[in-house]
Scaffold this motif. Structure first.
Motif, PDB file in Angstrom:
ATOM      1  N   MET A  78      -1.066   8.927  -7.192  1.00 52.23           N
ATOM      2  CA  MET A  78      -1.278   8.488  -5.826  1.00 52.23           C
ATOM      3  C   MET A  78      -0.038   7.775  -5.330  1.00 52.23           C
ATOM      4  O   MET A  78       0.504   6.941  -6.029  1.00 52.23           O
ATOM      5  N   ARG A  79       0.417   8.105  -4.164  1.00 51.01           N
ATOM      6  CA  ARG A  79       1.574   7.468  -3.530  1.00 51.01           C
ATOM      7  C   ARG A  79       1.071   6.469  -2.503  1.00 51.01           C
ATOM      8  O   ARG A  79       0.240   6.808  -1.651  1.00 51.01           O
ATOM      9  N   LEU A  80       1.566   5.234  -2.576  1.00 54.14           N
ATOM     10  CA  LEU A  80       1.130   4.189  -1.650  1.00 54.14           C
ATOM     11  C   LEU A  80       1.859   4.305  -0.326  1.00 54.14           C
ATOM     12  O   LEU A  80       3.048   4.615  -0.288  1.00 54.14           O
ATOM     13  N   ASN A  81       1.140   4.022   0.764  1.00 57.83           N
ATOM     14  CA  ASN A  81       1.812   3.943   2.055  1.00 57.83           C
ATOM     15  C   ASN A  81       2.477   2.572   2.170  1.00 57.83           C
ATOM     16  O   ASN A  81       2.303   1.695   1.319  1.00 57.83           O
ATOM     17  N   ASP A  82       3.241   2.373   3.234  1.00 58.43           N
ATOM     18  CA  ASP A  82       4.025   1.151   3.402  1.00 58.43           C
ATOM     19  C   ASP A  82       3.154  -0.103   3.387  1.00 58.43           C
ATOM     20  O   ASP A  82       3.481  -1.092   2.733  1.00 58.43           O
ATOM     21  N   LEU A  83       2.036  -0.066   4.075  1.00 57.08           N
ATOM     22  CA  LEU A  83       1.156  -1.236   4.149  1.00 57.08           C
ATOM     23  C   LEU A  83       0.562  -1.562   2.782  1.00 57.08           C
ATOM     24  O   LEU A  83       0.538  -2.731   2.364  1.00 57.08           O
ATOM     25  N   ASP A  84       0.097  -0.543   2.066  1.00 60.23           N
ATOM     26  CA  ASP A  84      -0.444  -0.765   0.724  1.00 60.23           C
ATOM     27  C   ASP A  84       0.635  -1.312  -0.208  1.00 60.23           C
ATOM     28  O   ASP A  84       0.379  -2.195  -1.024  1.00 60.23           O
TER      29      ASP A  84
END
Length: 151
Positions: free
Chosen positions: A1-7
């Motif tokens: 899973m790749r995190l988005n900027d906010l995560d």
């Protein structure tokens, strides 16, 4: 899973201090406390956050000596076999397979030089180990505990 900027920003905030409140983190990242909690719960459920822990100075636990041991293993030694062989040593802080001549590198904490030597001898005596090469840490220069790319 790749995190988005906010995560990623939430994960960085937790990596700095996992005891921070969701409200405090929310202020930093521009979300409400409930929104941060929902994201943290989702990150835990998805396996991106695997747990929360405390960082302790090894010297406070009596581990005054730190070293790294390169392992040169017999042919066809699997990473699982190395893991099984090292898992029973409480002095082993981390172990990884690596590129280059060595097959693995092991980080060891010991109470003193004699203790490190005993651990080194025991590890060198494992049936899958052909030889070792070790170095001792004089002064740790940089330790990062955050997750992901520097923010």
């Amino acid at each position: 899973m790749r995190l988005n900027d906010l995560d990623e920003r939430i994960v960085h905030a937790l990596a700095e201090d996992a005891r921070r409140s969701y409200a405090d983190i929310g202020q930093e990242v521009g979300l409400s406390a409930p929104a941060v909690k929902r994201r943290v719960d989702r990150l835990r459920a998805d396996g991106a956050i695997t747990g929360f822990t405390v960082r302790v100075d090894p010297a406070a636990l009596g581990w005054e000596t730190e070293g790294f041991i390169e392992l040169y293993c017999s042919r066809n030694t699997s990473p699982e076999a190395i893991h099984r062989g090292l898992a029973r040593y409480p002095e082993v802080a981390s172990a990884s397979t690596v590129t280059g001549e060595a097959d693995a590198i092991v980080q060891v904490f010991a109470s003193d030089m004699r203790h490190f030597e005993r651990v080194l001898e025991r590890i060198a005596g494992e049936p899958f180990v052909e030889r070792t090469k070790s170095v001792l840490v004089l002064s740790p220069l940089l330790r990062r505990f955050g997750s992901g790319a520097p923010g």
